[in-house]
Design a protein around this motif. Structure first.
Motif, PDB file in Angstrom:
ATOM      1  N   CYS A 153     -55.762 -31.943  -2.158  1.00 22.74           N
ATOM      2  CA  CYS A 153     -54.473 -32.248  -2.778  1.00 22.74           C
ATOM      3  C   CYS A 153     -53.675 -33.239  -1.924  1.00 22.74           C
ATOM      4  N   SER A 154     -53.018 -34.183  -2.601  1.00 19.98           N
ATOM      5  CA  SER A 154     -52.139 -35.103  -1.876  1.00 19.98           C
ATOM      6  C   SER A 154     -50.725 -35.053  -2.449  1.00 19.98           C
ATOM      7  N   GLU A 155     -50.419 -33.961  -3.178  1.00 27.05           N
ATOM      8  CA  GLU A 155     -49.114 -33.809  -3.831  1.00 27.05           C
ATOM      9  C   GLU A 155     -48.786 -35.070  -4.642  1.00 27.05           C
ATOM     10  N   CYS A 156     -49.720 -35.440  -5.495  1.00 26.20           N
ATOM     11  CA  CYS A 156     -49.656 -36.716  -6.206  1.00 26.20           C
ATOM     12  C   CYS A 156     -48.677 -36.703  -7.374  1.00 26.20           C
ATOM     13  N   HIS A 157     -48.436 -37.892  -7.896  1.00 31.28           N
ATOM     14  CA  HIS A 157     -47.683 -38.090  -9.136  1.00 31.28           C
ATOM     15  C   HIS A 157     -48.565 -38.879 -10.102  1.00 31.28           C
ATOM     16  N   SER A 158     -49.852 -38.554 -10.115  1.00 37.67           N
ATOM     17  CA  SER A 158     -50.812 -39.241 -10.967  1.00 37.67           C
ATOM     18  C   SER A 158     -50.548 -38.949 -12.437  1.00 37.67           C
ATOM     19  N   GLU A 159     -51.103 -39.798 -13.279  1.00 35.59           N
ATOM     20  CA  GLU A 159     -50.921 -39.648 -14.724  1.00 35.59           C
ATOM     21  C   GLU A 159     -51.367 -38.282 -15.215  1.00 35.59           C
ATOM     22  N   ARG A 160     -52.458 -37.757 -14.663  1.00 33.21           N
ATOM     23  CA  ARG A 160     -52.982 -36.459 -15.098  1.00 33.21           C
ATOM     24  C   ARG A 160     -52.785 -35.385 -14.023  1.00 33.21           C
ATOM     25  N   CYS A 161     -51.694 -35.500 -13.311  1.00 29.33           N
ATOM     26  CA  CYS A 161     -51.357 -34.502 -12.281  1.00 29.33           C
ATOM     27  C   CYS A 161     -51.402 -33.097 -12.871  1.00 29.33           C
ATOM     28  N   MET A 162     -52.058 -32.182 -12.167  1.00 26.83           N
ATOM     29  CA  MET A 162     -52.184 -30.804 -12.634  1.00 26.83           C
ATOM     30  C   MET A 162     -51.114 -29.893 -12.053  1.00 26.83           C
ATOM     31  N   CYS A 163     -50.338 -30.393 -11.124  1.00 18.81           N
ATOM     32  CA  CYS A 163     -49.334 -29.569 -10.442  1.00 18.81           C
ATOM     33  C   CYS A 163     -47.919 -29.941 -10.875  1.00 18.81           C
ATOM     34  N   CYS A 164     -47.728 -30.162 -12.181  1.00 16.69           N
ATOM     35  CA  CYS A 164     -46.397 -30.540 -12.680  1.00 16.69           C
ATOM     36  C   CYS A 164     -45.432 -29.367 -12.608  1.00 16.69           C
ATOM     37  N   GLN A 165     -45.940 -28.187 -12.908  1.00 19.46           N
ATOM     38  CA  GLN A 165     -45.128 -26.970 -12.838  1.00 19.46           C
ATOM     39  C   GLN A 165     -45.770 -26.017 -11.842  1.00 19.46           C
ATOM     40  N   MET A 166     -44.976 -25.473 -10.941  1.00 15.79           N
ATOM     41  CA  MET A 166     -45.470 -24.500  -9.958  1.00 15.79           C
ATOM     42  C   MET A 166     -44.596 -23.252 -10.102  1.00 15.79           C
ATOM     43  N   VAL A 167     -45.199 -22.185 -10.588  1.00 19.17           N
ATOM     44  CA  VAL A 167     -44.437 -21.017 -11.025  1.00 19.17           C
ATOM     45  C   VAL A 167     -44.895 -19.754 -10.310  1.00 19.17           C
ATOM     46  N   VAL A 168     -43.928 -18.996  -9.834  1.00 16.59           N
ATOM     47  CA  VAL A 168     -44.182 -17.671  -9.272  1.00 16.59           C
ATOM     48  C   VAL A 168     -43.557 -16.641 -10.205  1.00 16.59           C
ATOM     49  N   THR A 169     -44.360 -15.735 -10.707  1.00  9.90           N
ATOM     50  CA  THR A 169     -43.846 -14.646 -11.529  1.00  9.90           C
ATOM     51  C   THR A 169     -43.681 -13.433 -10.624  1.00  9.90           C
ATOM     52  N   ARG A 170     -42.446 -13.147 -10.257  1.00  9.90           N
ATOM     53  CA  ARG A 170     -42.178 -12.071  -9.300  1.00  9.90           C
ATOM     54  C   ARG A 170     -41.716 -10.788  -9.978  1.00  9.90           C
ATOM     55  N   HIS A 171     -41.335 -10.886 -11.270  1.00  6.67           N
ATOM     56  CA  HIS A 171     -40.869  -9.704 -11.986  1.00  6.67           C
ATOM     57  C   HIS A 171     -40.916  -9.990 -13.479  1.00  6.67           C
ATOM     58  N   SER A 172     -41.220  -8.969 -14.271  1.00  3.48           N
ATOM     59  CA  SER A 172     -41.178  -9.106 -15.725  1.00  3.48           C
ATOM     60  C   SER A 172     -39.986  -8.324 -16.252  1.00  3.48           C
ATOM     61  N   ARG A 173     -39.089  -9.003 -16.955  1.00  8.95           N
ATOM     62  CA  ARG A 173     -37.917  -8.316 -17.502  1.00  8.95           C
ATOM     63  C   ARG A 173     -38.321  -7.328 -18.593  1.00  8.95           C
ATOM     64  N   HIS A 174     -39.438  -7.617 -19.281  1.00 11.10           N
ATOM     65  CA  HIS A 174     -39.855  -6.798 -20.419  1.00 11.10           C
ATOM     66  C   HIS A 174     -40.989  -5.873 -19.995  1.00 11.10           C
ATOM     67  N   GLU A 175     -40.685  -4.603 -19.901  1.00 17.92           N
ATOM     68  CA  GLU A 175     -41.634  -3.607 -19.391  1.00 17.92           C
ATOM     69  C   GLU A 175     -42.933  -3.613 -20.188  1.00 17.92           C
ATOM     70  N   GLY A 176     -44.047  -3.714 -19.472  1.00 17.36           N
ATOM     71  CA  GLY A 176     -45.359  -3.619 -20.098  1.00 17.36           C
ATOM     72  C   GLY A 176     -45.840  -4.884 -20.786  1.00 17.36           C
ATOM     73  N   ARG A 177     -45.008  -5.929 -20.844  1.00 18.27           N
ATOM     74  CA  ARG A 177     -45.454  -7.152 -21.533  1.00 18.27           C
ATOM     75  C   ARG A 177     -46.621  -7.805 -20.809  1.00 18.27           C
ATOM     76  N   ILE A 178     -46.521  -7.911 -19.479  1.00 23.92           N
ATOM     77  CA  ILE A 178     -47.584  -8.543 -18.699  1.00 23.92           C
ATOM     78  C   ILE A 178     -48.508  -7.472 -18.140  1.00 23.92           C
ATOM     79  N   LYS A 179     -49.798  -7.600 -18.474  1.00 25.24           N
ATOM     80  CA  LYS A 179     -50.806  -6.660 -18.008  1.00 25.24           C
ATOM     81  C   LYS A 179     -51.834  -7.443 -17.192  1.00 25.24           C
TER      82      LYS A 179
END
Length: 212
Positions: A176-202
């Motif tokens: 990885c070079s933290e690129c800004h290429s046309e087909r960059c795969m790292c446009c969104q970097m998300v951490v899911t630390r909690h689910s507000r809706h109980e049982g939705r994420i399994k």
């Protein structure tokens, strides 16, 4: 009798499942892909709608094939060809009963770590389908969020880039070079630390090396 590796997986998974519960997510452990297939089939009522994001694990485990043979409505984004069909497909997918994906990494403390390019997969994780099932091989377990993003940059992205032929630096140079290429795969970097809706994420942990 379980071998040492799988006995250790089961012990570690029990800790992760406990931490997922604290974050309002459900956790399960299956020693094999076959067990995961049976668990998934037992969860989903007949007639429910199912869709999925870009995930090799969904196919590798046999879960996708098993669901295609059952009494469920499969919403496959790849069947849409025109812009109009794609818009209609998106509406169907956001209101699906079940969404399947994997994670780029899962921390021992129960946090999901993901990156996305088009953000189709992460959009549906964050909002939309009533239930989300995350299939995760034990090879994706990491110590913490920083280790999760390190795994993405050093393992997941170079392998996925080679699979998808993105012509990004992580394919061309293998790092990885933290690129800004046309087909960059790292446009969104998300951490899911909690689910507000109980049982939705399994989260289904599987005692195998799966996906990227």
């Amino acid at each position: 009798m379980e071998d040492t590796k799988h006995a250790s997986y089961r012990t570690t998974a029990a800790t992760v499942i406990k931490n997922l519960k604290r974050r309002n997510m459900e956790g399960y452990y299956c020693g094999t892909s076959e067990e995961a297939v049976e668990l998934v089939r037992s969860m989903i009522p007949a007639g429910d709608s199912i869709t999925w994001g870009g995930t090799s694990t969904f196919t590798e485990t046999g879960v996708k094939a098993a669901l295609e043979q059952g009494d469920w409505r499969m919403i496959d984004r790849t069947t849409a060809t025109t812009p109009e069909e794609k818009r209609e497909m998106w509406r169907d997918r956001t209101s699906a009963d079940w969404f399947f994906m994997s994670a780029n990494a899962l921390t021992v403390d129960g946090e999901l770590v993901n990156i996305d390019g088009n953000s189709d997969r992460l959009s549906l994780l964050l909002h939309g389908p009533e239930h989300v099932i995350v299939l995760v091989g034990m090879n994706k377990l990491v110590a913490d969020v920083d280790a999760g993003f390190k795994r993405v940059r050093t393992i997941a992205c170079p392998l996925n880039a080679a699979r998808l032929h993105t012509n990004t630096p992580c394919e061309v140079a293998g790092v990885c070079s933290e690129c800004h290429s046309e087909r960059c795969m790292c446009c969104q970097m998300v951490v899911t630390r909690h689910s507000r809706h109980e049982g939705r994420i399994k989260v289904i942990l599987i005692g195998e090396s799966l996906g990227y």
